[in-house]
Design an enzyme around this catalytic site. Structure first.
Site, PDB file in Angstrom:
ATOM      1  N   HIS A  14      61.449  10.061  32.887  1.00  0.00           N
ATOM      2  CA  HIS A  14      62.504  11.038  32.565  1.00  0.00           C
ATOM      3  C   HIS A  14      63.381  11.348  33.785  1.00  0.00           C
ATOM      4  O   HIS A  14      64.461  11.931  33.639  1.00  0.00           O
ATOM      5  CB  HIS A  14      61.867  12.320  32.040  1.00  0.00           C
ATOM      6  N   ASP A  57      67.408   9.959  30.289  1.00  0.00           N
ATOM      7  CA  ASP A  57      67.338  11.167  29.476  1.00  0.00           C
ATOM      8  C   ASP A  57      66.873  10.788  28.073  1.00  0.00           C
ATOM      9  O   ASP A  57      66.797   9.602  27.710  1.00  0.00           O
ATOM     10  CB  ASP A  57      68.675  11.904  29.437  1.00  0.00           C
TER      11      ASP A  57
END
Length: 403
Positions: free
Chosen positions: A374, A378
């Site tokens: 992450h 995204d």
């Protein structure tokens, strides 16, 4: 003439290795290219062979000793005649076969170890080595050819106990074995991945009916034309290559404070071996055809089972595909293979009732899981990447047309 025997040259990603098995004793004759010693690294087992006809004069690194890249591990005497009664032979750091009767086959230490692990009777193996010696390749080949164990034999999962050890009813046995360097390295990398990456997993499902129908329609022609069976993995590799082209961040990696975007797609495909899970790399997968992919995967599979994978086969990689479905997994969260930013998990194809245009249909469905870092990706980018793979597989003509 004395010659130094050195450990292989390790790549930068491999710090050192361990002497696993010496296959020759001091003073024992050997031929050119005959196996001398196995060096185990955290990726593969490397074989060091004799540079010429001769014998080992001195062993500098014993079994379980750590060795560095190109470090001298032994002295080899080229052209020397083996001295069967040489005093040095008594100090050789390998298991001697002198206690084996004339009726029993002679096994190399590596072959004996594999035979014991797999419960294979050495007398049932035909040796192809010098003087009828049974090599580890002979044991692996015999294991692949022997019939599957009976259901009764598959029920028990208790630790294997040597025949010389009496076992009493109700006795609780334990066996302690050292972790292999490969397993230790895998464990270390898994912990590092969980501690250093902001790992998240997104899921989806894919209707495998279009791919299965295409494969069924052309599999005979494909095999006749290319000499290789058409499997599912090649479709997934091609779909991932196209999706990686569209979303280059998924193909990228983090190096310190920099993001490295790779202009190539080296896709790792997880393969099971006797030593554990290994991940050989399909270099420039974006330029490979379905036949190229299937042939390369088959080659890697054979090399993995025979312990013949090279370090170069598994070094690098920008993305990984793991197929737990071959073992029956329905859903899992794969762990990243650092420094890669994503890994795709395939699972078992299972028929399920699905709503299609207001009607219930029974379709062969597969769950997909994409674990990603992450820090680099995204949620939107990861989800759309996985959806792209789903869409390509549900309309496989788009893979070939790059649509």
């Amino acid at each position: 003439m004395a010659t130094e025997i050195k450990a292989p040259t390790f790549p930068e990603s491999v710090a050192d290795g361990v002497v696993a098995t010496w296959h020759k004793k001091i003073g024992e004759a050997c031929s050119r290219d005959e196996l001398l010693v196995d060096i185990e690294t955290d990726k593969v087992v490397l074989e060091v062979v004799a540079p010429a006809d001769g014998m080992l004069k001195e062993i500098l690194k014993n079994e379980d000793d750590t060795v560095l890249s190109e470090e001298v591990i032994a002295i080899f005497e080229a052209g020397a005649v083996a001295a069967a009664t040489a005093p040095e032979a008594e100090s050789a750091p390998v298991v001697s076969d002198t206690n084996v009767s004339a009726e029993e086959p002679i096994l190399s230490p590596a072959a004996r170890k594999i035979a014991n692990e797999k419960g294979i009777d050495p007398a049932a193996i035909s040796g192809t080595g010098k003087g009828g010696r049974v090599t580890k390749e002979d044991v692996v080949r015999h294991a692949e050819q022997r019939p599957a164990p009976t259901p009764a034999a598959q029920v028990s999962s208790a630790p294997r106990v040597e025949a010389t050890t009496p076992v009493f009813a109700g006795e609780r046995t334990e066996k302690r074995v050292p972790m292999t360097r490969l397993r230790a390295r895998v464990a270390q990398r898994l912990i590092e991945a969980q501690q250093t990456a902001a790992m998240l997993t997104t899921f989806n499902e894919v209707n495998m009916k279009p791919v299965m129908e295409l494969r069924s329609r052309y599999k005979e022609q494909f095999e006749k034309r290319h000499g290789i069976r058409l499997g599912f993995m090649s479709f997934f590799v091609k779909a991932c290559a196209e999706a990686l082209r569209r979303y280059p961040a998924v193909n990228a990696s983090i190096d310190g404070n920099d993001i490295v975007y790779h202009g190539y797609q080296d896709i790792g495909v997880a393969v099971s071996s006797d030593r554990g899970l290994v991940v050989p790399i399909l270099r420039n997968a974006e330029n490979m055809s379905l036949a190229d992919i299937e042939a390369k995967i088959r080659e890697y599979g054979k090399k993995a089972q025979g312990g013949k994978l090279d370090i170069e086969d598994m070094t690098g990689g920008t993305f990984t595909i793991s197929n737990g479905g071959v073992f029956g997994s329905l859903l899992s969260t794969p762990i990243l293979n650092p420094p890669q930013s994503a890994i795709l998990g395939m699972h078992k194809i299972q028929e399920r009732p699905m709503a299609v245009n207001g009607q219930v249909e029974i379709l062969p469905m597969m769950n997909l899981a994409l674990s990603y870092d992450h820090r680099l990706l995204d949620g939107k980018e990861a989800v759309t990447f996985l959806v792209t793979i789903k869409e390509l597989l549900e309309d496989p003509a788009r893979i070939l047309l790059e649509l």
